[in-house]
Design a protein around this motif. Structure first.
Motif, PDB file in Angstrom:
ATOM      1  N   HIS A 147       1.394  -1.154  -0.314  1.00 53.87           N
ATOM      2  CA  HIS A 147      -0.165  -0.168   0.225  1.00 53.87           C
ATOM      3  C   HIS A 147       0.793   1.012   0.135  1.00 53.87           C
ATOM      4  O   HIS A 147       2.549   1.187   0.781  1.00 53.87           O
ATOM      5  CB  HIS A 147      -1.360   0.070   1.008  1.00 53.87           C
ATOM      6  N   ARG A 148       0.336   2.402  -0.839  1.00 52.40           N
ATOM      7  CA  ARG A 148       1.125   3.318  -0.747  1.00 52.40           C
ATOM      8  C   ARG A 148       0.684   4.466   0.903  1.00 52.40           C
ATOM      9  O   ARG A 148      -0.145   4.204   0.952  1.00 52.40           O
ATOM     10  CB  ARG A 148       0.572   4.709  -2.140  1.00 52.40           C
ATOM     11  N   SER A 149       2.088   4.617   1.759  1.00 49.56           N
ATOM     12  CA  SER A 149       1.958   5.530   2.702  1.00 49.56           C
ATOM     13  C   SER A 149       1.461   6.741   2.095  1.00 49.56           C
ATOM     14  O   SER A 149       2.020   7.349   1.137  1.00 49.56           O
ATOM     15  CB  SER A 149       2.923   5.309   3.133  1.00 49.56           C
ATOM     16  N   SER A 178       7.412   2.829  -4.971  1.00 53.84           N
ATOM     17  CA  SER A 178       6.897   2.940  -6.623  1.00 53.84           C
ATOM     18  C   SER A 178       5.899   3.895  -7.529  1.00 53.84           C
ATOM     19  O   SER A 178       5.805   4.773  -8.543  1.00 53.84           O
ATOM     20  CB  SER A 178       7.031   1.689  -6.984  1.00 53.84           C
ATOM     21  N   GLU A 179       4.930   4.740  -6.395  1.00 54.17           N
ATOM     22  CA  GLU A 179       4.606   5.139  -6.801  1.00 54.17           C
ATOM     23  C   GLU A 179       4.982   7.140  -6.903  1.00 54.17           C
ATOM     24  O   GLU A 179       5.671   7.402  -5.226  1.00 54.17           O
ATOM     25  CB  GLU A 179       2.920   5.883  -5.710  1.00 54.17           C
ATOM     26  N   PHE A 180       4.820   7.484  -7.552  1.00 53.55           N
ATOM     27  CA  PHE A 180       5.369   9.567  -7.328  1.00 53.55           C
ATOM     28  C   PHE A 180       4.587   9.918  -6.828  1.00 53.55           C
ATOM     29  O   PHE A 180       3.144  10.675  -6.996  1.00 53.55           O
ATOM     30  CB  PHE A 180       4.981   9.539  -9.206  1.00 53.55           C
ATOM     31  N   SER A 181       5.615  10.827  -6.176  1.00 45.08           N
ATOM     32  CA  SER A 181       5.087  11.894  -5.176  1.00 45.08           C
ATOM     33  C   SER A 181       5.426  13.007  -5.835  1.00 45.08           C
ATOM     34  O   SER A 181       4.252  14.417  -5.901  1.00 45.08           O
ATOM     35  CB  SER A 181       6.030  11.861  -3.946  1.00 45.08           C
ATOM     36  N   SER A 208      10.666  11.911  -5.863  1.00 41.89           N
ATOM     37  CA  SER A 208      10.557  11.199  -4.969  1.00 41.89           C
ATOM     38  C   SER A 208       9.048  10.311  -5.217  1.00 41.89           C
ATOM     39  O   SER A 208       8.675  10.711  -5.841  1.00 41.89           O
ATOM     40  CB  SER A 208      11.075  12.053  -3.167  1.00 41.89           C
ATOM     41  N   SER A 209       9.091   9.621  -3.972  1.00 41.65           N
ATOM     42  CA  SER A 209       7.637   8.254  -3.470  1.00 41.65           C
ATOM     43  C   SER A 209       7.635   8.600  -2.574  1.00 41.65           C
ATOM     44  O   SER A 209       8.290   8.558  -1.713  1.00 41.65           O
ATOM     45  CB  SER A 209       8.310   7.432  -4.800  1.00 41.65           C
ATOM     46  N   TYR A 210       6.372   7.831  -2.760  1.00 43.18           N
ATOM     47  CA  TYR A 210       5.638   7.186  -1.819  1.00 43.18           C
ATOM     48  C   TYR A 210       6.133   6.017  -1.369  1.00 43.18           C
ATOM     49  O   TYR A 210       6.781   5.602  -1.949  1.00 43.18           O
ATOM     50  CB  TYR A 210       3.747   7.706  -2.263  1.00 43.18           C
ATOM     51  N   ALA A 211       6.585   6.121   0.192  1.00 46.14           N
ATOM     52  CA  ALA A 211       6.872   4.942   0.602  1.00 46.14           C
ATOM     53  C   ALA A 211       5.549   3.802   0.289  1.00 46.14           C
ATOM     54  O   ALA A 211       4.473   4.804   0.697  1.00 46.14           O
ATOM     55  CB  ALA A 211       7.373   4.904   2.383  1.00 46.14           C
ATOM     56  N   ASP A 212       6.088   2.328   0.204  1.00 46.42           N
ATOM     57  CA  ASP A 212       4.737   1.423   0.400  1.00 46.42           C
ATOM     58  C   ASP A 212       5.103   0.744   1.510  1.00 46.42           C
ATOM     59  O   ASP A 212       6.349   0.129   1.921  1.00 46.42           O
ATOM     60  CB  ASP A 212       5.635   0.407  -0.674  1.00 46.42           C
ATOM     61  N   GLN A 213       4.121   0.400   2.290  1.00 53.25           N
ATOM     62  CA  GLN A 213       3.959   0.025   3.379  1.00 53.25           C
ATOM     63  C   GLN A 213       2.663  -1.541   3.358  1.00 53.25           C
ATOM     64  O   GLN A 213       1.159  -1.186   2.532  1.00 53.25           O
ATOM     65  CB  GLN A 213       4.011   0.929   3.993  1.00 53.25           C
TER      66      GLN A 213
END
Lengths: 176, 437
Positions: free
Chosen positions: B193-195, B202-205, B234-239
């Motif tokens: 999940h995107r934090s 992996s998701e662009f921030s 930068s990206s969002y953390a995956d958690q």
């Protein structure tokens, strides 16, 4: 009986039909030999009822009652000891006995493998062949008034039966 | 001892005379007696076949020491799967045929449907497989197996001897479930999940100024060249997240016909819980389970992966409907940390369950209640007018209770199809963006 109607397999129903038909066939034979008609209690109605009872309850005393009654009725009705009707009568009693033996031990709902039918039919046929030979021997000796003819006949029948059994064992050993 | 051997049952015995053999002997004796006494050789011919059959049966009597062993083909089965009882019969030398019958058992489908089989014996041993397919999850008894064999002319028989049935746990089948919505407040270390926080993912921030510690591969060269200063992507953390499943096993409303038939509320609850657990456990989230029942309350600590999922299914199979005796308020939130997604699977007819859901929501957790009764109300054709009226009143009361629970912050969704939780999880994620309570 309820279980037979609700869950009986085709093989089980066929066996019951065979028992009933064999018993009714013997009844018809008694009726023909006695010449007393189909409404006579002792030669028609009683054996017919016993036949149906044997078909419905092959696992209890009904088949024994039918067979015992058949022997006694045959002695009472048949006067000609050399009659050829003895052979079909013996065959019908054997079919009734064998059918009841199979129906009593087979699960009501289960289907029966074809090899089993073949094996049991083959055995019954072998026994009938021996019986026919014994009958022919009986025909031959009954006119000669040999002392102890019945005992000789019995011994000969048992010997022929032993030969049939030996053949069956040999055939099974070959198959195994 | 192997697991298969541990689960097997054994039965022995010996060959016994049957009525048929006694009948043949008696009739032959009667006929011979009559023939000798009355000088009637025709009677001898009449009983000769039976005499021969009796002699044949005695000479060819089965020789072996019959015995049978049975075991289950699969010790762990899932409802709707094929299973079987394997019967190994030995010592049948000389027998004509052997038969086995499987007793009927609740929620077990027999194959063949009558449960009986007859096999022709060619050698001294035989192997049967009687189909016993479990139709419903839970502790299922597979029923007793009867096995027997018969010699030539049906003259000697062994059995039927009973091979006692076994009781085994049958795992529920997960209903079809899928969700593409992210979990609302992922708090773990690594996951799917995107934090809400930036980090490795992996998701662009955003594109921001370079800071000490940024990886060189993340430098965004077009922006850096255009502005003359180093910029990085930068990206969002995956958690991952902790999904706390709470199964309400206090009531079981409706009739259960097993898999493929009518389902009771507990059936739907268990299968829905299995489906939700399967989804989250396989995507790497930690899933815990709490079974709320007065009979066997159970708790499974958070875990992930296939093995954990199998443990969870075994625990679901233990669910027994019984009302909870007492609720200790301090234990309601036991083991549930901030950020946990609580999924309550329930028929929502128990006031205690609704109070628990409201208490969890008030304590700051994200709570989703999956309503398994909605749209699958029990059949009331056999109920009288008063019972139907009582049911309608209870349903109106229940709607009111659900509304109150919703006001306390619990998202209530009916269990319908694979996307049951999509909308509510998206809404909770958006709400969570403003700050986790």
């Amino acid at each position: 009986m309820r279980e037979l109607i609700r869950h009986g397999s085709a093989a089980q129903l066929l066996l019951r039909a065979v028992i009933a038909l064999a018993g009714l066939g013997f009844t018809a034979l008694l009726t023909v030999i006695s010449e007393r008609g189909v409404a006579d209690f002792w030669t028609a109605l009683a054996p017919a009822a016993l036949s149906l009872a044997a078909a419905l309850w092959p696992q209890n005393l009904a088949p024994l009652g039918m067979l015992a009654y058949s022997v006694v009725a045959w002695v009472a009705v048949n006067d000609d000891v050399r009659t050829a009707w003895t052979l079909p009568a013996a065959a019908l009693l054997l079919i009734l006995h064998t059918g009841a033996a199979a129906a009593a031990v087979l699960p009501v709902a289960a289907s029966v493998p074809a090899q089993l039918w073949i094996r049991w039919t083959g055995r019954a046929a072998a026994v009938m062949v021996v019986t026919i030979l014994a009958w022919m021997l009986m025909r031959a000796v009954s006119g000669l008034l040999i002392p102890g003819a019945a005992l000789i006949l019995l011994a000969a029948t048992l010997l022929a039966g032993a030969a049939a059994l030996a053949h069956d064992r040999w055939a099974r050993a070959q198959a195994g | 001892m192997s697991p298969a051997a541990e689960s097997s049952t054994y039965a022995g015995g010996r060959w016994l005379l049957t009525h048929a053999h006694l009948r043949a002997v008696l009739i032959a004796a009667l006929g011979i007696l009559v023939a000798l006494v009355f000088s009637r050789p025709d009677v001898l011919i009449l009983v000769a076949p039976l005499a021969l059959a009796a002699v044949w049966s005695a000479v060819a009597r089965p020789a072996g020491s019959p015995r049978a062993v049975s075991r289950l083909a699969r010790d762990r089965a899932t409802e709707g799967e094929h299973n079987g009882i394997i019967v190994q019969a030995q010592g049948l030398q000389g027998a004509d045929f052997a038969a086995a019958s499987q007793a009927a058992a609740a929620w077990v489908q027999r194959r063949p449907h009558h449960g009986s089989q007859v096999h022709y014996v060619t050698e001294g041993s035989l192997r049967f497989t009687l189909g016993v397919d479990p139709l419903r999850w839970g502790n299922r008894s597979y029923g007793t197996t009867l096995v027997g064999a018969v010699g030539p002319w049906g003259a000697y028989s062994w059995g039927p001897v009973p091979l006692p049935g076994r009781q085994r746990k049958v795992a529920p089948t997960a209903e079809h479930f899928d969700t593409r919505a992210p979990a609302p407040h992922p708090r773990g270390l690594v996951g799917h999940h995107r934090s809400a926080r930036p980090g490795q993912g992996s998701e662009f921030s955003a594109i921001r100024h370079f800071q000490w510690g940024d990886k060189l591969k993340n430098i965004h060269w077009p922006r850096s060249l255009r502005t003359g200063e180093l910029h990085v992507t930068s990206s969002y953390a995956d958690q991952d997240t902790h999904v706390a499943l709470i199964l309400d096993a206090q009531n079981d409303l409706g009739i259960s016909e097993g898999l493929g038939g009518a389902s009771s509320t507990l059936d739907r609850s268990v299968r829905a819980a299995a489906a939700i657990a399967e989804h989250f456990a396989h995507q790497g989230d930690r899933v815990s389970l709490q079974v709320i029942s007065g009979a066997v309350p159970k708790r499974l600590n958070p875990g992930t992966g296939s093995r954990h999922y199998r443990r969870l299914l075994q625990m679901l199979a233990d669910a027994v409907p019984a009302p909870e005796r007492e609720i200790s308020p301090e234990k309601i939130r036991l083991g549930l940390r901030a950020g946990t997604l609580v999924v309550i699977v329930s028929a929502l007819v128990s006031e205690a369950m609704l109070s628990r859901a409201a208490a969890l929501a008030r304590s700051g957790l994200t709570v989703v209640a999956v309503d398994v009764l909605s749209g699958a109300e029990p059949q009331l054709q056999q109920a009288d007018a008063y019972e139907r009226l009582a049911w309608r009143l209870r349903m109106i009361e229940r709607e009111h209770e659900i509304r109150r629970v919703g006001q306390a912050g619990v998202a209530v969704v009916p269990w319908r199809d694979p996307g049951t939780l999509d909308t509510v999880l998206r809404m909770l994620t958006r709400r969570g963006g403003a700050g986790v309570r």
